[in-house]
Design an enzyme around this catalytic site. Structure first.
Site, PDB file in Angstrom:
ATOM      1  N   ARG A   1       0.842  -1.189   0.000  1.00 21.86           N
ATOM      2  CA  ARG A   1       0.000   0.000   0.000  1.00 21.86           C
ATOM      3  C   ARG A   1       0.882   1.246   0.000  1.00 21.86           C
ATOM      4  O   ARG A   1       2.015   1.221   0.460  1.00 21.86           O
ATOM      5  CB  ARG A   1      -0.895   0.028   1.234  1.00 21.86           C
ATOM      6  CG  ARG A   1      -1.738  -1.214   1.438  1.00 21.86           C
ATOM      7  CD  ARG A   1      -2.473  -1.149   2.754  1.00 21.86           C
ATOM      8  NE  ARG A   1      -3.264  -2.349   3.016  1.00 21.86           N
ATOM      9  CZ  ARG A   1      -3.983  -2.542   4.108  1.00 21.86           C
ATOM     10  NH1 ARG A   1      -4.008  -1.609   5.059  1.00 21.86           N
ATOM     11  NH2 ARG A   1      -4.671  -3.653   4.271  1.00 21.86           N
TER      12      ARG A   1
ATOM     13  N   ASP B   1       0.326   5.480   1.124  1.00 22.91           N
ATOM     14  CA  ASP B   1      -0.605   6.393   1.781  1.00 22.91           C
ATOM     15  C   ASP B   1      -0.996   7.533   0.848  1.00 22.91           C
ATOM     16  O   ASP B   1      -0.400   7.733  -0.216  1.00 22.91           O
ATOM     17  CB  ASP B   1       0.036   6.965   3.051  1.00 22.91           C
ATOM     18  CG  ASP B   1       0.248   5.898   4.107  1.00 22.91           C
ATOM     19  OD1 ASP B   1      -0.637   5.044   4.276  1.00 22.91           O
ATOM     20  OD2 ASP B   1       1.314   5.918   4.762  1.00 22.91           O
TER      21      ASP B   1
ATOM     22  N   TYR C   1      12.471   2.384  -1.346  1.00 17.51           N
ATOM     23  CA  TYR C   1      11.767   3.658  -1.207  1.00 17.51           C
ATOM     24  C   TYR C   1      12.774   4.800  -1.249  1.00 17.51           C
ATOM     25  O   TYR C   1      13.894   4.678  -0.733  1.00 17.51           O
ATOM     26  CB  TYR C   1      11.015   3.729   0.123  1.00 17.51           C
ATOM     27  CG  TYR C   1       9.685   3.022   0.148  1.00 17.51           C
ATOM     28  CD1 TYR C   1       8.530   3.645  -0.314  1.00 17.51           C
ATOM     29  CD2 TYR C   1       9.574   1.728   0.650  1.00 17.51           C
ATOM     30  CE1 TYR C   1       7.302   3.001  -0.280  1.00 17.51           C
ATOM     31  CE2 TYR C   1       8.349   1.072   0.683  1.00 17.51           C
ATOM     32  CZ  TYR C   1       7.220   1.717   0.225  1.00 17.51           C
ATOM     33  OH  TYR C   1       6.011   1.076   0.252  1.00 17.51           O
TER      34      TYR C   1
ATOM     35  N   ARG D   1       8.717   7.149   6.324  1.00 18.53           N
ATOM     36  CA  ARG D   1       8.471   8.559   6.626  1.00 18.53           C
ATOM     37  C   ARG D   1       8.891   8.903   8.058  1.00 18.53           C
ATOM     38  O   ARG D   1       9.429   9.990   8.320  1.00 18.53           O
ATOM     39  CB  ARG D   1       7.006   8.903   6.390  1.00 18.53           C
ATOM     40  CG  ARG D   1       6.622   8.903   4.907  1.00 18.53           C
ATOM     41  CD  ARG D   1       5.114   8.967   4.707  1.00 18.53           C
ATOM     42  NE  ARG D   1       4.547  10.164   5.313  1.00 18.53           N
ATOM     43  CZ  ARG D   1       3.235  10.339   5.481  1.00 18.53           C
ATOM     44  NH1 ARG D   1       2.378   9.392   5.113  1.00 18.53           N
ATOM     45  NH2 ARG D   1       2.775  11.451   6.029  1.00 18.53           N
TER      46      ARG D   1
END
Length: 243
Positions: free
Chosen positions: A50, A52, A110, A197
């Site tokens: 997923r 966000d 990422y 994050r």
């Protein structure tokens, strides 16, 4: 029956994340609706994970099963003709029937992007977190090294994380400077909710001198205290998923 794997690129600015949800338009919904029009039947995508709301992707992987066999180019060019400009299929391949985009994934990359500019930067605002102060990149690099390896990352997730275990392996973290941009590249076996994050926000606070360099070690040992702020979503991009 064919099992088709898609590699998708999207700008997440206008979406409530990847996964379908009742209270907002998701990337998954848009792609599934496009596939439904292309194939003349409803389709359910299985994704590698997923993202966000507001998070971007260059290499989101998803697969689906279909009884309608089309040339592979149709799953890319044909579907792209039905998708909005901020979502595109980069690759479409035929894979084994038992391929599963989520369960077969071996790792992900990422990238979090920081814009280091004392003046507002409109062209970077959509894809980075702008900071108007200097960062101690050497301190951030030293702290990032403590995140590499197998650890309990409980302190580096946000509320609502439903993961059954908080142990993950980080393969590498690299900080790369490019003019006014600073990239935090994180490669790992898997990630908790908002983990990258939170890691990025913690490293920024270390770079600003708001936390000591050894604070990462303390957080990994589950000492009292919280990790840094959750970095804004627009700076994060899923670059690649490995199989």
């Amino acid at each position: 029956m064919a099992n088709i794997r898609l590699v998708l690129e999207f700008d997440g600015s206008n979406y409530a994340g990847w996964q379908r949800q009742p209270n907002g338009l998701a990337v998954q919904q848009v792609v599934e609706e496009g596939l439904g029009r292309l194939l003349g039947a409803s389709v359910t995508l299985i994704s590698s994970g997923r993202t966000d709301a507001g998070v971007h992707a260059r290499g989101m992987v998803a697969n689906f099963h279909t009884e309608r066999i089309l040339p592979l180019a149709a799953y890319r060019e044909g579907l792209n003709g039905l998708l909005p400009p901020d979502i595109a299929v980069q690759e479409a391949t035929l894979v084994a029937d038992d391929f599963h985009a989520r369960f077969d994934a071996r790792g992900k990359w990422y990238r979090y992007c920081l814009c280091l500019n004392p003046v507002r930067s409109p062209l970077n605002a959509r894809y980075s977190w702008q900071l108007r102060a200097n960062l101690d990149v050497a301190a951030m690099t030293a702290a990032a090294a403590d995140l590499v390896g197998v650890h309990d990352f409980q302190a580096f997730r946000t509320s609502g994380c439903a993961a059954r275990t908080t142990t993950r392996e980080i393969f590498s973290i690299d900080l790369l400077a490019a003019e006014k941009l600073l990239y935090i590249d994180v490669r790992g076996s898997g990630f908790l909710r908002n983990m990258v994050r939170v890691m990025s926000g913690t490293l920024v606070e270390i770079g600003l001198g708001k936390r000591p360099v050894n604070d990462v070690k303390r957080l990994l040992l589950q000492d009292q205290g919280q990790a840094g702020r959750t970095a804004p979503p627009q700076g994060l991009c899923l670059m690649e998923v490995w199989y």
